[in-house]
Structure formats: structure tokens, C-alpha cells
Design a protein around this motif. Structure first.
Motif, PDB file in Angstrom:
ATOM      1  N   UNK A  46       5.156   3.932   6.491  1.00  0.00           N
ATOM      2  CA  UNK A  46       4.823   3.698   5.087  1.00  0.00           C
ATOM      3  C   UNK A  46       3.382   4.092   4.816  1.00  0.00           C
ATOM      4  N   UNK A  47       2.491   3.752   5.733  1.00  0.00           N
ATOM      5  CA  UNK A  47       1.080   4.118   5.567  1.00  0.00           C
ATOM      6  C   UNK A  47       0.917   5.636   5.605  1.00  0.00           C
ATOM      7  N   UNK A  83      -6.336   0.276  10.304  1.00  0.00           N
ATOM      8  CA  UNK A  83      -5.787  -0.235   9.045  1.00  0.00           C
ATOM      9  C   UNK A  83      -5.019  -1.511   9.362  1.00  0.00           C
ATOM     10  N   UNK A  84      -5.247  -2.544   8.578  1.00  0.00           N
ATOM     11  CA  UNK A  84      -4.514  -3.799   8.740  1.00  0.00           C
ATOM     12  C   UNK A  84      -3.398  -3.844   7.702  1.00  0.00           C
ATOM     13  N   UNK A  85      -2.163  -3.811   8.174  1.00  0.00           N
ATOM     14  CA  UNK A  85      -1.008  -3.844   7.278  1.00  0.00           C
ATOM     15  C   UNK A  85      -0.375  -5.232   7.297  1.00  0.00           C
ATOM     16  N   UNK A  86       0.383  -5.537   6.241  1.00  0.00           N
ATOM     17  CA  UNK A  86       1.012  -6.861   6.079  1.00  0.00           C
ATOM     18  C   UNK A  86      -0.042  -7.953   6.132  1.00  0.00           C
ATOM     19  N   UNK A  87      -1.121  -7.711   5.396  1.00  0.00           N
ATOM     20  CA  UNK A  87      -2.323  -8.543   5.528  1.00  0.00           C
ATOM     21  C   UNK A  87      -2.375  -9.668   4.508  1.00  0.00           C
ATOM     22  N   UNK A 140     -10.696   0.542   7.983  1.00  0.00           N
ATOM     23  CA  UNK A 140     -10.365   1.400   6.847  1.00  0.00           C
ATOM     24  C   UNK A 140      -9.787   0.648   5.663  1.00  0.00           C
ATOM     25  N   UNK A 141      -9.320  -0.563   5.876  1.00  0.00           N
ATOM     26  CA  UNK A 141      -8.786  -1.341   4.759  1.00  0.00           C
ATOM     27  C   UNK A 141      -7.532  -2.084   5.146  1.00  0.00           C
ATOM     28  N   UNK A 201      -4.526  -0.024  -2.463  1.00  0.00           N
ATOM     29  CA  UNK A 201      -4.941  -0.043  -1.046  1.00  0.00           C
ATOM     30  C   UNK A 201      -4.816   1.323  -0.385  1.00  0.00           C
ATOM     31  N   UNK A 202      -3.756   2.050  -0.699  1.00  0.00           N
ATOM     32  CA  UNK A 202      -3.550   3.364  -0.084  1.00  0.00           C
ATOM     33  C   UNK A 202      -4.593   4.367  -0.575  1.00  0.00           C
TER      34      UNK A 202
END
Length: 335
Positions: free
Chosen positions: A100-101, A251-255, A286-287, A315-316
Motif C-alpha cells: 500500500x505504501x 515509515x511507521x504504518x498502522x500508527x 519519514x513519517x 501522509x503519503x
């Protein structure tokens, strides 16, 4: 040959299509040579499309043909090879939102002006056709080279998911999978200047073969804030470090999750883990991307949030801005 030579003077009467200067002054053309009535000139057509190249060649021939003593004009066209940079998107384990990222990063970079291609290098679990609404698109081969399929979002892409029947297991050993990945990367990407590679999770044969053969310009690592995911992400970082591939950041996902009914925020996977890991490893953070229903529903529908204007796109786009700064640092130092 001096700048006052009539041939050079003739070329400097032609404006460079990329700017106002004449062709000699701009460096677009080398000083011509004249022998036995034939004028030879080398013309650099880097950055021009086919129509511009043809028009410029015609103009050069006409202008030089009017110079006394010239009975014939020969034009040699040259162009600098376009630099194409590969950005690998990796993770130490599956299920952290890497694909997804990668899809949204490609779309966000394309929207910001880059010419971007997307390679679904997750040979065993290709998901980009669904994410990019390209499940029915089938690539063709021209001169034994694959031609990427166009998507609705200005990002051409290739995936094994477009080459095998949906749902069919790809039970290939490492060398065969690495060979298939090579065909995707070496496809006819034309003017794409960036290729986003959505890698399989882990640190196995496919990743090693890709790094050794294709030498990514950089890699970014995706993880959830959870300690277990971060342990595996650290292994992925170590792989790229050992291969001398710069790690752009984490990158931190599901944050974090915000309940759509009550508005209460919760952190089912913890919070801040990837940012703390980045700090500990001396890497840029990176976010973070939230665990949002809107991102999930849009992704399942094949409409990357980065292609829209809603809050899920932000965010993206922020991460893409940091990647763009790394690719074209100004001032030097990137972030």
C-alpha cells in the motif's frame, strides 16, 4: 573553429527548444565541420520529444544549407542516457502495509511531477494489480521485452499478478523468481526516471538477486510500531547496509486508530516504535500512516488515496515529499 565561423553563427540563430540561447551557446550543438561542401554537425537532443527532435533537425539543415559553400548537411543526433533510479520498498515481514505504501508513494511522486514506474517485485504475493485497479490489464512483449501497462493514475506498472491467473500459486525457487523479477525491472520503461520496487517481505534470494543485479539508489523500510515487526525491519535494514544500498529512512504504518463512531484514538500496535528505532539506528524517520478505514476501503477498491484530495492522502504525500528531497537535495543534505 571560432564562434565567428559562419556555420556556428548560423546555428546560433536557432533558439534552443529548451531555452532562448542559440544552439552553440546553449551547448545543444557542437561547432560544425565543413569538408568538400558537406557540413557535419552533432546535435544533442536530450530532453526533446520526437516531434521536437524532427523539427530541430529540419531547421538545422535548412539554416546550414543557406551558408555559402555548403551543398550538403549531415546531422548526427545524440542523447544522454536517462538516469533511472530504483527505490526499493522493503520490510522484514509481511502484513505491515508495504505494498500500500509503495503504490501510494508512486502515485504521490507522479503527482508531484516525477515520471514514475511501479514494479511489483513481490513475486509470490503480488497485490499491486488490485491496488492500482489494473487486474484486467495484460502486458505485451515487444522484441522479447515487456511493455508496462498504463494505469488510471499516471504510473505504468508491471506485476507477476498480471502474467499468471488470479489466485494461482507461484511456486518458484529463488533463481526462477529472480529471473522473473529481472524481466520486470528491465522492461521498456521509456522515460520513467524513478522505479518504485515493491519487494517481497524478508531477506531472501529475490531481494539479494535484485540488490546485486539492479543496485537500487536507495531503500525505505516499512514497519508497524510493534516490537516484533521492528525486529524484522532491523534485519531488512542490515541487508541493505551490507549491500551498500543507502537506507532512505523508516515509515511507521498502522500508527494509530481513530474510531469512526466515537472519535476515540487507540494504538493497537503501539505508537512511536518506528520513530524510536530510526533514531536509534541513526536513520531519518519519514513519517507515519494511520490505521484508517478510508485507506483500507480505497485500497481494496483500487483507488490509491494519494490520487485523491482527502485527509488519507496527506501522509503519503508528506512521505513522497521527503523522498523527493532525498532524490534532489536542495540544499545538499536532503531532509
Amino acid at each position: 573553429m571560432s564562434s565567428k565561423d559562419p556555420l556556428s553563427a548560423a546555428l546560433d540563430r536557432i533558439a534552443d527548444p529548451s531555452g532562448g540561447a542559440g544552439l552553440i551557446a546553449s551547448g545543444r550543438a557542437a561547432p560544425p565541420r565543413l569538408a568538400d561542401g558537406t557540413a557535419d554537425v552533432i546535435l544533442d537532443v536530450t530532453g526533446l520529444d520526437d516531434a521536437e527532435r524532427a523539427a530541430l533537425e529540419t531547421q538545422v539543415k535548412a539554416e546550414l544549407g543557406r551558408v555559402p559553400g555548403v551543398s550538403r548537411v549531415r546531422v548526427a543526433l545524440t542523447a544522454a542516457k536517462r538516469e533511472r533510479r530504483l527505490i526499493a520498498v522493503g520490510s522484514g515481514k509481511g502484513g505491515v502495509g508495504k505494498s500500500t505504501l509503495a503504490a501510494n508513494l508512486a502515485v504521490a511522486l507522479a503527482r508531484s511531477g516525477f515520471k514514475v514506474g511501479l514494479v511489483d517485485a513481490d513475486i509470490y504475493g503480488p497485490s499491486q494489480p488490485r491496488l492500482m485497479h489494473a487486474e484486467e490489464a495484460k502486458p505485451v512483449a515487444v522484441d522479447k521485452q515487456l511493455v508496462p501497462v498504463e494505469t488510471d493514475y499516471g504510473v505504468p506498472m508491471l506485476s507477476m499478478g498480471q502474467l499468471v491467473p488470479s489466485g494461482q500459486a507461484i511456486a518458484w525457487r529463488g533463481p526462477m523468481a529472480a529471473s522473473a523479477l529481472g524481466q520486470l525491472v528491465d522492461a521498456r520503461w521509456d522515460d520513467a526516471e524513478i522505479l518504485i520496487l515493491d519487494l517481497p517481505p524478508g531477506t531472501g534470494d529475490v531481494q539479494l538477486s535484485m540488490i546485486q543485479k539492479h543496485r537500487p539508489a536507495g531503500a525505505l523500510i516499512v514497519s508497524t510500531p510493534q516490537d516484533l515487526a521492528l525486529m524484522d525491519a532491523t534485519r531488512a535494514i542490515d541487508l541493505f547496509n551490507k549491500a551498500n544500498v543507502p537506507v532512505i529512512g523508516l515509515v511507521e504504518n498502522m500508527a494509530g486508530y481513530i474510531c469512526p463512531h466515537c472519535g476515540e484514538a487507540s494504538d493497537p500496535f503501539g505508537t512511536g516504535g518506528a520513530e524510536a528505532a530510526a533514531q536509534g539506528l541513526g536513520l531519518p524517520f519519514l513519517g507515519r500512516v494511520p490505521l484508517a478505514i478510508g485507506i483500507r476501503t480505497a485500497s481494496d477498491a483500487g483507488t490509491p488515496p494519494a490520487a485523491g484530495e482527502g485527509p488519507e492522502a496527506e501522509p503519503f504525500r508528506a512521505i513522497a515529499t521527503r523522498i523527493a528531497a532525498w532524490l534532489n537535495p536542495s540544499p545538499p543534505g536532503g531532509f
